[in-house]
Write a protein that holds these residues in place. Structure first.
Motif, short mmCIF file in Angstrom:
data_model
loop_
_atom_site.label_atom_id
_atom_site.label_comp_id
_atom_site.label_asym_id
_atom_site.label_seq_id
_atom_site.Cartn_x
_atom_site.Cartn_y
_atom_site.Cartn_z
N THR A 113 0.86 -1.18 0.00
CA THR A 113 0.00 0.00 0.00
C THR A 113 0.89 1.23 0.00
O THR A 113 1.74 1.39 0.90
CB THR A 113 -0.92 0.01 1.24
OG1 THR A 113 -1.73 -1.16 1.24
CG2 THR A 113 -1.81 1.24 1.22
N LEU A 114 0.73 2.09 -0.98
CA LEU A 114 1.63 3.23 -1.15
C LEU A 114 0.89 4.56 -0.99
O LEU A 114 -0.31 4.65 -1.22
CB LEU A 114 2.28 3.18 -2.54
CG LEU A 114 3.04 1.90 -2.89
CD1 LEU A 114 3.60 1.99 -4.30
CD2 LEU A 114 4.16 1.63 -1.89
N VAL A 115 1.68 5.57 -0.59
CA VAL A 115 1.17 6.94 -0.47
C VAL A 115 2.18 7.89 -1.10
O VAL A 115 3.37 7.61 -1.14
CB VAL A 115 0.93 7.33 1.01
CG1 VAL A 115 -0.20 6.52 1.61
CG2 VAL A 115 2.21 7.15 1.83
N ASN A 116 1.69 9.04 -1.60
CA ASN A 116 2.57 10.02 -2.26
C ASN A 116 3.21 10.95 -1.25
O ASN A 116 2.91 12.14 -1.18
CB ASN A 116 1.78 10.84 -3.28
CG ASN A 116 1.35 10.03 -4.47
OD1 ASN A 116 0.19 9.66 -4.59
ND2 ASN A 116 2.28 9.73 -5.35
N LYS A 117 4.11 10.41 -0.43
CA LYS A 117 4.75 11.22 0.61
C LYS A 117 6.28 11.18 0.54
O LYS A 117 6.94 11.73 1.41
CB LYS A 117 4.30 10.75 1.99
CG LYS A 117 2.82 10.96 2.28
CD LYS A 117 2.48 10.55 3.71
CE LYS A 117 1.00 10.82 4.00
NZ LYS A 117 0.65 10.42 5.41
N GLY A 118 6.82 10.53 -0.47
CA GLY A 118 8.26 10.39 -0.56
C GLY A 118 8.96 11.54 -1.26
O GLY A 118 8.34 12.32 -1.99
N LEU A 119 10.26 11.62 -1.05
CA LEU A 119 11.10 12.65 -1.66
C LEU A 119 12.33 12.00 -2.27
O LEU A 119 12.68 10.86 -1.96
CB LEU A 119 11.54 13.69 -0.63
CG LEU A 119 10.46 14.50 0.08
CD1 LEU A 119 11.07 15.28 1.24
CD2 LEU A 119 9.77 15.43 -0.90
#
Length: 254
Positions: free
Chosen positions: A74-80
């Motif tokens: 399960t992924l979320v768009n919070k990475g850099l």
């Protein structure tokens, strides 16, 4: 992302169906110097900032390092992510039958996963140097051409993470487990890779014939892809492979 990312189903539906795009800002300066008619020097410092990168919350996982054939997270768009460095290229254009080029890059490649910690990416080799040289000999008024080409690469080694030995040995199938907090903290020795091509071409009024031999990775340099459990010895060992391919070919051009 790859299509399978959006079709991950953990039993409660498609958990990644609303996942957004990875976004990035690119900044680059370019300085060019035509030293003569056939000599050219280019210097390019650059910086890339990535955001909204899909990551798994609470872990160091980021799609920037993806190696899996399919995904079940399960992924979320919070990475850099960030990549920065300097590229330098010195080139001699084809003149008097020969050409050459030396290109080099010194760089850093970092990412911030779902754990909020900055790590090296799996691509963070640190440096790469390429050398390319070729020579042509013409015969019979240019109708016959013999050419030799050589490319050499020297680059930082592959990166890998620390193995969680206890968790790996406790797994019934001995699936390799890594220490999440130490993602890609280790690096193998630098790599030297050599390729070459030799060809002979005959030019006719309506077509040309070319025979060539090409050898990719003539040095048989190993690439590392992590670790694997050796069932015979009971040891955890680095996983490596090599791809060295000589190729003979004949081509007709009309």
């Amino acid at each position: 992302e790859k299509t399978d990312v959006y079709f991950v189903n953990t039993g409660g539906g498609y958990v990644n169906k609303d996942l957004g795009f990875t976004k990035a800002h690119h900044f680059m300066l370019s300085w060019n110097w035509n030293m003569s008619e056939n000599l050219h020097l280019r210097v390019e410092p650059y910086f890339q900032h990535l955001y909204d990168v899909p990551v798994e919350e609470g872990t160091s996982y980021s799609v920037l390092n993806r190696t899996e054939f399919f995904l079940d997270k399960t992924l979320v768009n919070k990475g850099l992510g960030r990549n920065y460095g300097v590229d330098v290229t010195f080139e001699r254009y084809l003149d008097k039958g020969w050409y050459g080029m030396i290109s080099s890059s010194v760089f850093k490649s970092r990412y911030c996963g779902g754990d909020g910690v900055w790590h090296s990416t799996r691509y963070d080799r640190g440096f790469i140097i390429n050398g390319l040289i070729g020579k042509e000999w013409s015969f019979d008024g240019g109708r016959k051409v013999l050419s030799l080409n050589l490319k050499a690469t020297y680059q930082g080694g592959d990166r890998t993470s620390d193995v969680d030995i206890d968790a790996t040995l406790a797994d019934p199938s001995h699936t390799i487990r890594y220490v999440e907090s130490d993602a890609y903290c280790n690096q193998y020795d630098p790599m030297f890779i050599l390729h070459y091509t030799a060809s002979y071409r005959i030019n006719r009024p309506h077509c040309s014939h070319e025979w060539s031999i090409k050898h990719v990775n003539a040095t048989g340099t190993l690439s590392y892809y992590g670790h694997e459990f050796n069932e015979l010895t009971g040891q955890i060992e680095p996983g490596a492979f090599t791809f060295s391919l000589p190729n003979l070919s004949y081509k007709v051009c009309f």
